[in-house]
Write an enzyme that holds these catalytic residues in place. Structure first.
Site: not given
Ligand code: ADP
Length: 294
Positions: A11, A38, A136, A180, A212, A214, A240, A242, A272
């Site tokens: 990257d 990834k 990928e 996701n 995310g 949630q 997050a 990965d 992370s």
């Molecule tokens: P991607 O990065 O693939 O879109 P997500 O956004 O769904 O995946 O995030 C993956 C996981 O990372 C979530 O299920 C959650 O456990 C964690 N995560 C993501 N964002 C947050 C956040 N703002 N606070 C806490 N945990 C998070």
């Protein structure tokens, strides 16, 4: 152990106050190079969480490829299945502006040159307990790997990212699907991520839809179990997903029950998102343990 068949990139990241428009030149603030893709990200997350990891993929015969290989090895990853391609190492050209918004050009290079499994890749899959796949690499290769793993009795975990329609039959060879919300909606043709998860679970064993901040929901058969995210101040959610998948796989490979594996994956992802970067933000096993103990 875990085998990861996936992308390895370098990257190339620049930060700017404002991204350039068409035909325009702007002066950037910083430039950094960091391994990504990834596949490499999930391999690093699993290795840091304590798994024995073998990386299967391709880089070019160039400085980026040698650097990526060295960095994977520094985290204890076996790179004997990282083959050298005639194409250059894959690169992602990333511009991050003052608002934190990205624009990205990915050049697949060596990642896109893998037409079929090599003998090294087949041996790496057969020796593993768990195979991690993403999208990928060329889709026919991903499908071939999942079929090979199924025939060898190796469990497969697929992250269906980037979101594209899957080759028919691929889901039937997948044991754990981790989309996701967007990927789940695209694959199941419904905007409700939990309903989408149930539809997808009818085709493969377990589905984990990540939501995310949630959290995530684990679906198997007709059952669903939601696992909330840890409430933390997020500064950068790059990778997050990965981190979540890599640590989920490391935990399942250690025979942890689903509930504990989901909690560990969520803890690692929560750690992370509190730090900048992709691989640079992934926690070590001790940090995950300490976070869960608080
Ligand atoms: P991607 O990065 O693939 O879109 P997500 O956004 O769904 O995946 O995030 C993956 C996981 O990372 C979530 O299920 C959650 O456990 C964690 N995560 C993501 N964002 C947050 C956040 N703002 N606070 C806490 N945990 C998070």
């Amino acid at each position: 152990g875990i085998a990861v068949l996936g992308s390895a990139n370098m990257d190339l990241v620049v930060t700017v106050d404002r991204a350039p428009g068409r035909g325009e030149t702007v002066t950037g603030r910083t430039f950094t190079t960091v391994p990504g893709g990834k596949g490499a990200n999930q391999a690093l997350a699993a290795a840091r969480a304590g798994a024995a990891v073998r990386f299967l993929g391709a880089v070019g015969d160039d400085d980026f490829g040698r650097t990526v290989s060295t960095i994977l090895r520094a985290d204890g990853i076996d790179v004997s299945g990282l083959v050298t391609s005639a194409e250059p190492t894959g690169t992602a050209h990333i511009t991050v502006d003052g608002d934190g918004d990205n624009s990205i050009v990915v050049v697949p290079g060596a990642n896109g040159s893998l037409a079929a499994l090599t003998p090294e890749h087949r041996a790496g899959i057969e020796a593993a307990d768990l195979l991690l796949l993403q999208l990928e690499l060329p889709l026919p290769l991903v499908a071939e790997a999942a079929a090979h793993a199924r025939a060898a009795g190796v469990r497969t975990v697929l992250t269906p990212a980037p979101a594209v329609p899957l080759p028919s039959g691929l889901l039937g060879d997948v044991d754990v699907l981790v989309p996701n919300e967007h990927e789940a909606a695209l694959l199941a043709h419904t905007g409700d991520p939990v309903a989408a998860g149930h539809r997808l679970a009818a085709e493969c064993g377990d589905v984990v839809v990540t939501l995310g901040s949630q959290g995530a929901v684990h679906i198997r058969g007709g059952d669903e179990r939601r696992v909330p995210a840890f409430a933390v101040p997020a500064v950068d959610t790059t990778a997050a997903g990965d981190t979540f998948v890599g640590v989920l796989a490391a935990s399942l490979a250690e025979q942890l029950p689903w509930e504990a594996a989901m909690r560990r994956a969520g803890a690692a992802a929560a750690l992370s998102v509190q730090r900048f970067g992709a691989s640079s933000s992934m926690p070590a096993r001790g940090e995950i343990d300490a976070f869960l103990a608080t």
